[in-house]
Design a protein around this motif. Structure first.
Motif, PDB file in Angstrom:
ATOM      1  N   TYR A 285      11.183  13.705 -14.883  1.00 34.33           N
ATOM      2  CA  TYR A 285      12.232  12.599 -13.590  1.00 34.33           C
ATOM      3  C   TYR A 285      11.266  11.398 -14.141  1.00 34.33           C
ATOM      4  O   TYR A 285       9.985  11.339 -14.561  1.00 34.33           O
ATOM      5  N   PRO A 286      12.978  10.159 -14.003  1.00 31.77           N
ATOM      6  CA  PRO A 286      12.481   9.371 -14.628  1.00 31.77           C
ATOM      7  C   PRO A 286      11.558   8.307 -13.050  1.00 31.77           C
ATOM      8  O   PRO A 286      11.797   6.965 -12.951  1.00 31.77           O
ATOM      9  N   PHE A 287      10.765   9.299 -12.659  1.00 27.47           N
ATOM     10  CA  PHE A 287       9.964   8.600 -11.026  1.00 27.47           C
ATOM     11  C   PHE A 287       8.911   9.735 -10.583  1.00 27.47           C
ATOM     12  O   PHE A 287       8.925  10.183 -10.886  1.00 27.47           O
ATOM     13  N   VAL A 288       8.320   8.630 -10.162  1.00 31.20           N
ATOM     14  CA  VAL A 288       7.111   8.942  -9.685  1.00 31.20           C
ATOM     15  C   VAL A 288       6.620   9.422  -8.179  1.00 31.20           C
ATOM     16  O   VAL A 288       6.846   7.933  -7.584  1.00 31.20           O
ATOM     17  N   LEU A 289       6.187  10.796  -7.804  1.00 32.53           N
ATOM     18  CA  LEU A 289       5.987  10.796  -6.689  1.00 32.53           C
ATOM     19  C   LEU A 289       5.246  10.824  -5.857  1.00 32.53           C
ATOM     20  O   LEU A 289       4.348  11.871  -6.540  1.00 32.53           O
ATOM     21  N   GLU A 290       4.454  10.398  -5.119  1.00 30.86           N
ATOM     22  CA  GLU A 290       2.689  10.884  -4.812  1.00 30.86           C
ATOM     23  C   GLU A 290       2.789  11.212  -2.523  1.00 30.86           C
ATOM     24  O   GLU A 290       2.652  12.471  -2.791  1.00 30.86           O
ATOM     25  N   ASN A 291       3.438  10.804  -2.015  1.00 24.18           N
ATOM     26  CA  ASN A 291       3.272  10.980  -0.741  1.00 24.18           C
ATOM     27  C   ASN A 291       4.504  12.238  -0.292  1.00 24.18           C
ATOM     28  O   ASN A 291       5.906  11.430  -0.956  1.00 24.18           O
ATOM     29  N   VAL A 292       3.961  13.242   0.973  1.00 25.55           N
ATOM     30  CA  VAL A 292       5.381  13.538   1.040  1.00 25.55           C
ATOM     31  C   VAL A 292       5.486  13.673   2.440  1.00 25.55           C
ATOM     32  O   VAL A 292       4.398  14.022   3.393  1.00 25.55           O
ATOM     33  N   VAL A 293       7.107  13.464   3.412  1.00 22.16           N
ATOM     34  CA  VAL A 293       6.865  13.539   5.042  1.00 22.16           C
ATOM     35  C   VAL A 293       8.409  14.604   5.195  1.00 22.16           C
ATOM     36  O   VAL A 293       8.957  14.266   4.865  1.00 22.16           O
ATOM     37  N   ILE A 294       8.143  15.528   5.811  1.00 24.49           N
ATOM     38  CA  ILE A 294       8.809  16.401   6.360  1.00 24.49           C
ATOM     39  C   ILE A 294       8.922  16.279   7.369  1.00 24.49           C
ATOM     40  O   ILE A 294       7.571  15.846   8.438  1.00 24.49           O
ATOM     41  N   LEU A 295      10.276  15.443   7.904  1.00 25.41           N
ATOM     42  CA  LEU A 295      10.717  15.663   9.315  1.00 25.41           C
ATOM     43  C   LEU A 295      11.656  16.805  10.049  1.00 25.41           C
ATOM     44  O   LEU A 295      12.171  16.687   9.573  1.00 25.41           O
ATOM     45  N   GLN A 296      11.154  17.384  10.582  1.00 27.21           N
ATOM     46  CA  GLN A 296      11.903  18.520  11.094  1.00 27.21           C
ATOM     47  C   GLN A 296      12.441  18.377  12.371  1.00 27.21           C
ATOM     48  O   GLN A 296      11.848  17.974  13.531  1.00 27.21           O
ATOM     49  N   VAL A 382      -5.168  13.276   1.998  1.00 23.38           N
ATOM     50  CA  VAL A 382      -5.356  13.590   3.520  1.00 23.38           C
ATOM     51  C   VAL A 382      -4.212  15.101   3.882  1.00 23.38           C
ATOM     52  O   VAL A 382      -2.817  14.177   3.939  1.00 23.38           O
ATOM     53  N   HIS A 383      -3.531  15.833   5.081  1.00 25.26           N
ATOM     54  CA  HIS A 383      -2.093  16.519   5.292  1.00 25.26           C
ATOM     55  C   HIS A 383      -2.287  15.625   6.953  1.00 25.26           C
ATOM     56  O   HIS A 383      -3.171  16.622   7.575  1.00 25.26           O
ATOM     57  N   SER A 448      -2.928   4.844   6.454  1.00 24.82           N
ATOM     58  CA  SER A 448      -3.992   6.096   5.425  1.00 24.82           C
ATOM     59  C   SER A 448      -4.156   5.056   4.517  1.00 24.82           C
ATOM     60  O   SER A 448      -3.362   4.561   3.403  1.00 24.82           O
ATOM     61  N   SER A 449      -5.717   5.547   4.248  1.00 23.75           N
ATOM     62  CA  SER A 449      -5.982   4.428   2.583  1.00 23.75           C
ATOM     63  C   SER A 449      -5.313   5.998   1.758  1.00 23.75           C
ATOM     64  O   SER A 449      -5.813   4.984   0.859  1.00 23.75           O
ATOM     65  N   GLN A 450      -4.947   6.771   1.607  1.00 19.10           N
ATOM     66  CA  GLN A 450      -5.353   8.329   0.758  1.00 19.10           C
ATOM     67  C   GLN A 450      -3.818   8.217   0.482  1.00 19.10           C
ATOM     68  O   GLN A 450      -3.111   7.978   1.134  1.00 19.10           O
ATOM     69  N   LYS A 451      -3.759   9.525  -0.294  1.00 19.22           N
ATOM     70  CA  LYS A 451      -2.434   9.940  -0.684  1.00 19.22           C
ATOM     71  C   LYS A 451      -2.016  10.605   0.494  1.00 19.22           C
ATOM     72  O   LYS A 451      -3.286  11.692   1.151  1.00 19.22           O
ATOM     73  N   TYR A 452      -0.727  10.950   0.825  1.00 14.88           N
ATOM     74  CA  TYR A 452      -0.769  11.763   2.070  1.00 14.88           C
ATOM     75  C   TYR A 452       0.898  13.081   2.130  1.00 14.88           C
ATOM     76  O   TYR A 452       1.543  12.792   1.049  1.00 14.88           O
ATOM     77  N   THR A 453       0.069  14.152   2.507  1.00 18.47           N
ATOM     78  CA  THR A 453       1.602  14.708   3.074  1.00 18.47           C
ATOM     79  C   THR A 453       1.686  14.743   4.853  1.00 18.47           C
ATOM     80  O   THR A 453       0.487  14.588   5.008  1.00 18.47           O
ATOM     81  N   ARG A 503       3.752   1.516  -2.322  1.00 15.82           N
ATOM     82  CA  ARG A 503       3.926   2.828  -1.806  1.00 15.82           C
ATOM     83  C   ARG A 503       5.040   3.605  -1.643  1.00 15.82           C
ATOM     84  O   ARG A 503       4.993   4.493  -0.869  1.00 15.82           O
ATOM     85  N   PHE A 504       5.948   3.036  -0.402  1.00  9.28           N
ATOM     86  CA  PHE A 504       6.918   3.715  -0.431  1.00  9.28           C
ATOM     87  C   PHE A 504       8.348   4.488  -1.293  1.00  9.28           C
ATOM     88  O   PHE A 504       8.527   5.147  -1.307  1.00  9.28           O
ATOM     89  N   ALA A 505       7.644   3.450  -2.690  1.00  9.33           N
ATOM     90  CA  ALA A 505       8.519   4.040  -3.795  1.00  9.33           C
ATOM     91  C   ALA A 505       8.187   4.843  -4.238  1.00  9.33           C
ATOM     92  O   ALA A 505       8.983   5.706  -4.920  1.00  9.33           O
ATOM     93  N   LYS A 506       6.731   5.804  -3.348  1.00 12.12           N
ATOM     94  CA  LYS A 506       6.010   6.830  -4.429  1.00 12.12           C
ATOM     95  C   LYS A 506       5.801   7.638  -2.946  1.00 12.12           C
ATOM     96  O   LYS A 506       5.628   8.749  -2.737  1.00 12.12           O
ATOM     97  N   THR A 507       6.606   7.831  -2.234  1.00 13.13           N
ATOM     98  CA  THR A 507       6.945   8.518  -0.667  1.00 13.13           C
ATOM     99  C   THR A 507       8.391   9.534  -1.179  1.00 13.13           C
ATOM    100  O   THR A 507       9.064   8.974  -0.469  1.00 13.13           O
TER     101      THR A 507
END
Length: 654
Positions: A285-296, A382-383, A448-453, A503-507
């Motif tokens: 994909y033409p984008f790079v993602l690192e962080n993941v947030v799931i809102l249930q 970090v999770h 958070s200083s780390q990549k996160y989920t 950071r948000f661009a990679k979330t």
């Protein structure tokens, strides 16, 4: 029964007792059905037929209750008119209270209260959470109801004292015992019914069976069927027996279930010990993602995304995200309670929905080692897990802690808000209001200083749909205002994350419901249909795959789609599919409730319960479910879907 036999006055009193109790019971449930139809139905068609069918079920209930009185008399060895009058008075109270409670529960969940009765009965604190807001917000009404209850019981006790405490010793003579047994058997007669069956099972085509709501709730209209049901009778006829049943037996062998599930999901794996383990293909994909947030989100029905009231959208921000992100409107709920759908989202394994109905998670689920994102992405990340509500928090924290998450409960967020002197305005009887909860979640992620989920579960859009007093009510209906508030809170959460633009661009943010709640029609598909949104600001300019609006999705599909958006080439062991893969359109979606399993594929919806001998097959057309069983028209498709459903569900249980 000699006292009654020789006392004409007593016989008359007993006759009047039976007549008045029966009449009052029929009246209570007749009024209940009238209110039910007025409150939930948009049609008055078949009103008299519904009342007539309902009376048949009410008569069955009356017979069951008189039969129970006879059994009690036999067991304790004595019978008294005064005691039975008091017992009938208590039953009448429960008839009224349970009917009223069912109306309130149905308004929230679009299901009968009996379906969750066992679970709530074993969790008294959840009952308190449900009742407390009404009592605290309407103290005069609560006091009046309490006084009425006290007055009701006082009247019953006082009135019963007019009758002598004559006691018939049932075991005193064979005649007394025979009379009580005969009266009990007579009362038991209305609890049976003559129903039509296939002539291959019975030459006459008829069979005598215990009375059941399904023989009378046979309209092509969900609400009409639900209005026929006598909820108090169903509690004892259906729901309590189901909660006591043993574990549902497997219908496929382990090898059959796994092999068929792998074939259906397109899984190529030679692992014997971990048959679902494979690496998802690498994506470009033409984008790079690192962080993941799931809102249930609590109770977010699909129909709320585009809902407008008097020309005003209820959830405009989510509607905006659905247009800019990858939006899958045809999701099917994994479970009717938060814990089940949360479990399916976190593990990519279906909830064992028919087992251990009085618990949140089975022991195997609670203590299992699953391939969650925390396992897949590992210590480089970090999770976080956070929940806003009070009830069952121990189960969630324990389970997610087992999976390697930093787990934060209601009490952790309460402590944070206490330090900021915000608890008084942030706290609600159900938990922390979504705005304050999501503010704290955003603060944790930004720091958070780390990549996160992260996996966060909200609460405010649960009934009774209370919102902070500072939030202006944009709608007259509390539930619409609650979802408008949730929409506002999600927007504030996202804007807080946007304060770190790089950071948000990679979330990646995933917004998914736990299950449905508020719906606006009687359609079966709408009642189980949830939205799933994958959002990143870069998605707005990326062309959306054509199949997104047509594919059927479920909670287990969230994780493999997240992995695909992260770039793929990661280990995965679950029962989901990558929703961005056009080939996944051919794969069905599994959902469920406490009593029913659902499987959606092509244009068909299979509804299955292990307690019924036959599943039902419905057709989906233009976003609605035609509530006519098409099993006889499509026997091959029904058989195929049944096997595919069982393969996935039984593989999940194993």
């Amino acid at each position: 029964m000699e006292i009654i036999h020789h006392n004409t006055s007593m016989t008359k009193k007993i006759t009047w007792f039976v007549f008045l109790f029966s009449l009052f019971t029929l009246t209570v449930f007749g009024i209940y059905r009238t209110i039910f139809l007025h409150q939930f139905s948009d049609t008055t068609a078949n009103f008299y037929k519904i009342i007539l069918y309902g009376i048949r079920l009410d008569i069955g209930l009356i017979g069951f209750e008189f039969f129970s009185m006879a059994i009690i008399a036999i067991l304790i060895g004595r019978w008294s008119l005064r005691i039975n009058l008091l017992l009938a008075w208590i039953l009448t109270f429960f008839h009224i209270a349970y009917a009223f409670a069912n109306l309130q529960f149905f308004a929230e969940r679009n299901q009968q209260i009996g379906e969750s009765f066992a679970a709530y009965l074993t969790s008294p604190y959840e009952i308190y959470i449900a009742v407390h807001p009404v009592a605290s917000n309407h103290p005069i009404l609560a006091s009046l109801v309490l006084l009425l209850c006290i007055g009701f019981f006082y009247t019953g006790v006082r009135y019963s004292r007019r009758y002598s405490l004559d006691v018939v010793l049932v075991w005193k003579s064979p005649k007394n015992l025979v009379i009580v047994i005969l009266l009990g058997l007579i009362a038991w007669i209305p609890c049976w019914d003559i129903v039509t069956v296939k002539k291959v099972k019975k030459p006459s085509g008829m069979q005598i069976r215990v009375l059941h709501s399904k023989y009378y709730a046979q309209f092509d209209h969900f609400i009409l069927n639900q209005s026929v049901i006598n909820p108090w009778f169903d509690l004892f006829r259906i729901h309590i027996p189901e909660s006591l049943k043993k574990q549902v037996p497997y219908r496929l062998t382990q090898a059959e279930a796994i092999d068929l599930a792998k074939s259906n999901l397109g899984i190529v794996s030679t692992q014997l010990e971990y048959p679902l383990l494979r690496r998802l293909p690498k994506q470009t994909y033409p984008f790079v993602l690192e962080n993941v947030v799931i809102l249930q989100i609590e109770g977010l029905s699909q129909s709320l995304i585009a809902k407008e009231e008097n020309g005003k959208p209820v959830m405009p921000y989510l509607a905006k995200l659905s247009k800019e992100g990858f939006y899958f409107p045809n999701g099917v709920q994994g479970f009717t309670a938060t814990i089940g759908s949360f479990f399916a989202t976190a593990t990519s394994i279906h909830k064992a929905c028919f087992d251990e109905k009085t618990k949140t998670l089975t022991s195997d689920e609670m203590n299992g080692y699953f391939g969650c994102l925390s396992r897949i992405l590992g210590p480089e990340y970090v999770h976080y897990f956070g929940q806003a509500y009070r009830q069952n928090y121990n189960d969630f924290i324990y389970f997610m802690g087992n999976q390697g998450y930093i787990s934060m409960s209601y009490y952790d967020f309460k402590a944070r808000l206490e330090k900021k002197q915000l608890l008084d305005v942030a706290d609600d009887v159900q938990g922390i209001f979504d705005g304050y909860f999501l503010d704290e979640c955003a603060e944790i992620l930004v720091a958070s200083s780390q990549k996160y989920t992260a996996h966060f579960v909200t609460v405010t859009s649960h009934s009774p749909w209370t919102v902070p007093k500072t939030f202006p009510a944009p709608f007259a209906e509390p539930y619409l205002t609650a979802f408008a508030y949730v929409d506002h809170c999600i927007q504030s959460f996202m804007e807080r994350l946007m304060s770190q633009p790089e950071r948000f661009a990679k979330t990646l943010v995933v917004i998914v419901a736990d299950h449905t709640s508020v719906v606006f029609s009687n359609d079966l598909w709408e009642r189980i249909r949830i939205p799933i949104i994958f959002y990143n600001p870069q998605f707005a300019t990326f062309p959306k795959p054509d199949h997104c609006l047509n594919i059927y999705a479920s909670h287990v599909d969230v994780m493999p789609t997240v992995i695909a958006l992260l770039g793929g080439d990661l280990p995965y062991a679950g029962l989901g599919k990558n929703l961005l893969d056009p080939a996944s359109v051919k794969i069905g979606a599994v959902g469920g409730s406490r009593t029913d399993g659902f499987y959606v594929k092509d244009k068909f919806l299979l509804q299955y319960s292990p307690w019924d001998k036959e599943a039902q097959l419905f057709i989906l057309h233009e976003g609605r479910c035609e509530l006519k069983d098409k099993s006889e028209e499509y026997p091959g498709i029904k058989q195929e879907m049944m096997l595919e459903y069982l393969a996935q569900y039984e593989s999940a249980r194993r």
